[in-house]
Design a protein around this motif. Sequence first.
Motif, mmCIF file in Angstrom:
data_model
loop_
_atom_site.group_PDB
_atom_site.id
_atom_site.type_symbol
_atom_site.label_atom_id
_atom_site.label_comp_id
_atom_site.label_asym_id
_atom_site.label_seq_id
_atom_site.Cartn_x
_atom_site.Cartn_y
_atom_site.Cartn_z
ATOM 1 N N VAL A 70 0.839 -1.198 0.000
ATOM 2 C CA VAL A 70 0.000 0.000 0.000
ATOM 3 C C VAL A 70 0.876 1.251 0.000
ATOM 4 O O VAL A 70 1.715 1.440 0.881
ATOM 5 C CB VAL A 70 -0.947 0.008 1.219
ATOM 6 C CG1 VAL A 70 -1.826 1.254 1.215
ATOM 7 C CG2 VAL A 70 -1.817 -1.254 1.234
ATOM 8 N N GLU A 71 0.671 2.121 -0.995
ATOM 9 C CA GLU A 71 1.438 3.360 -1.109
ATOM 10 C C GLU A 71 0.707 4.327 -2.039
ATOM 11 O O GLU A 71 -0.109 3.922 -2.874
ATOM 12 C CB GLU A 71 2.829 3.077 -1.694
ATOM 13 C CG GLU A 71 2.762 2.454 -3.090
ATOM 14 C CD GLU A 71 4.109 2.440 -3.798
ATOM 15 O OE1 GLU A 71 4.959 3.286 -3.485
ATOM 16 O OE2 GLU A 71 4.281 1.583 -4.680
ATOM 17 N N THR A 120 -1.849 6.397 -2.177
ATOM 18 C CA THR A 120 -3.256 6.140 -2.461
ATOM 19 C C THR A 120 -4.136 6.781 -1.393
ATOM 20 O O THR A 120 -3.666 7.133 -0.310
ATOM 21 C CB THR A 120 -3.535 4.615 -2.498
ATOM 22 O OG1 THR A 120 -4.904 4.387 -2.847
ATOM 23 C CG2 THR A 120 -3.258 3.965 -1.143
ATOM 24 N N LEU A 156 1.323 6.129 7.656
ATOM 25 C CA LEU A 156 0.519 6.404 6.453
ATOM 26 C C LEU A 156 1.083 7.607 5.698
ATOM 27 O O LEU A 156 1.200 7.586 4.469
ATOM 28 C CB LEU A 156 -0.939 6.674 6.831
ATOM 29 C CG LEU A 156 -1.754 5.534 7.451
ATOM 30 C CD1 LEU A 156 -3.239 5.918 7.474
ATOM 31 C CD2 LEU A 156 -1.586 4.225 6.712
ATOM 32 N N VAL A 196 -0.047 7.774 1.957
ATOM 33 C CA VAL A 196 -1.424 7.272 1.998
ATOM 34 C C VAL A 196 -2.289 8.352 2.626
ATOM 35 O O VAL A 196 -2.017 8.814 3.738
ATOM 36 C CB VAL A 196 -1.515 5.959 2.815
ATOM 37 C CG1 VAL A 196 -2.974 5.525 2.958
ATOM 38 C CG2 VAL A 196 -0.693 4.863 2.147
ATOM 39 N N CYS A 205 -11.356 4.111 -3.571
ATOM 40 C CA CYS A 205 -10.342 3.732 -2.579
ATOM 41 C C CYS A 205 -10.732 2.398 -1.944
ATOM 42 O O CYS A 205 -11.904 2.017 -1.922
ATOM 43 C CB CYS A 205 -10.268 4.763 -1.452
ATOM 44 S SG CYS A 205 -9.781 6.408 -1.955
#
Length: 579
Positions: free
Chosen positions: A21-22, A24, A67, A72, A159
Amino acid sequence: MEVSALKKMIDDLSLCEDVMVEKTGLIIDGNALYYFLYYTSDPKLDQRCGGDYPGFKHEVCKFFKTLQDCKVNPYVILDGDTGPEKHEKVLSRLKNKLKKAKTVAETEPDVTLKEGYNVLPPLVKDVFIEILREKGIEFKVCLGEADPEVVSAANQKQCAVLSIDKDFYYFDVHKGFLNLHNFEWKKGKDGKIPAKLYTRSKFCEHFKLDPALMPVFASIAGNDYSNLEDNGAFAKESSSPGEYSIKRLDGMLGFLGKVNLDRLNDSEKRERALNEALKHVKKKANQKFKFAIERYVEPEKKIKTSSKLPPWVCKKVERGELTSFAISVVDWKKILLTPLVEDFSQRYSSYTAAYRIRQYFYGLLTEGVITEYDRDGEEIKDYRVPSILPSSDEQKKLRLQCLNEAPERLRRRVFEEALQVQTSENIPNQLKLPVCVTAFWFKKLQHHPKPETINCLHALLLWFVCEPDGPEDEFERKMKALKDEGVSNWQPRVAHAFSQWQCCMRQSLHLNQLLCSPLPEPQCARLYCGPLLHRLADEDIIKQLQKTLNGQKKEIYKNLKTILNPTTTEEGSSSEEGC
């Protein structure tokens, strides 16, 4: 934290995709996040002594910093009011929480509790919202349940959703669902967080299930609204090697995959599948299953957008400036008081200490009687609580519709009347509300004097003058050492006294919010640190620490002692303490 059978089944079948996860957006189920962060912290955050809010703040800040480092962009959505359709389920959970709180209170400190025996300290949500605001993280508190708004926001913004709620396995979230249990934020490096992404389409493809039937699967598998008692019928038809709960789910999916859906639209498919499933286990059609199914169909249409509350109050709730309890009071006239870790040898809960403050809170919101659900011994019972209106003719003119336009002096006077105090300008702004609360609480405890009462009060006063982020001196070093030592001699009466204080504090915070903050809002994360306060509630330790006080701390401590008069234990003391 407990993991659902559905998650175990999905993990066992590798129905999730490994992702990094990055860069976004991410829609976060706020309630799930603060529960998860509190319960899974390492080292484990205190639950037995009433909570560790400074430690919790540190954990939450680390999460959001990760995050940020991974670019993120979070949008946090929190639950508001729970409507009457879930009352039976919520009441059942309340009874379960009572059992857990009692177990935590009666288990020796060095004994490890079995998984799932967690009790959330009372101010965690208030602290969490305060951190979101401080960090500039976009968030919203819903008027109703968060799930529909989470799904709607996720699909609008394209998302993924981050939560632990198994409902997100059933909802059609276009960009998928990230379960917090598999969201390895502490292992994030090179600007990426390892995670597992679940998509409903992959699940349906594996089980050869028409996606239109996922709401039916949700309703019969069991959720907050319905659960099909099949007496093992579906499990017997499964070839899955998993445990019973997984066999049952597998059997249901196998059955639903074989229902004839030819030439039916989605609504008709769901109706036929439900009827076939009920018929299969010799059950009659039930409205609760249909209600549960509808919850997963077009969730954006299930968003609660109105309340009997005035618009200005609703806006305060949505911005996290007023507790969502206000909606429950006005719309349903019911409040559930979540069980706390306290002295269970006492028949009534710690909430009784804040009874008067709640009556004023109810009186400003609505007339009449509110039903509270609280413990009586080891049972949950409902109590009828009459609301109280302010006494003077001028104050009686205060009504919810125009409360935000009333003069500050009038709003402050209502707060002072509720707590039977008079505020003083002789103490720092951050301490004005906590000291009012402490005066109210201490006076309540004086009616039934116990030897630990004075020690608990001095512990709070020492905590008030503590500045853990300020220059280190002998006092601060001793305070830190005491916190690090932990609590080996846990005392039920001390826990009960501090639990009563937290109940008074929480309700006073909410009353102050409703009155549009006539007193400065204190930093919630600085209000209470259970392990330290339990260590401080000892006469010898108090005397040692008093000797280390100097300068401004010594002066504030002296003023607080003068205001609160800690040597007074007679019932006949003044009805209004200056604070």
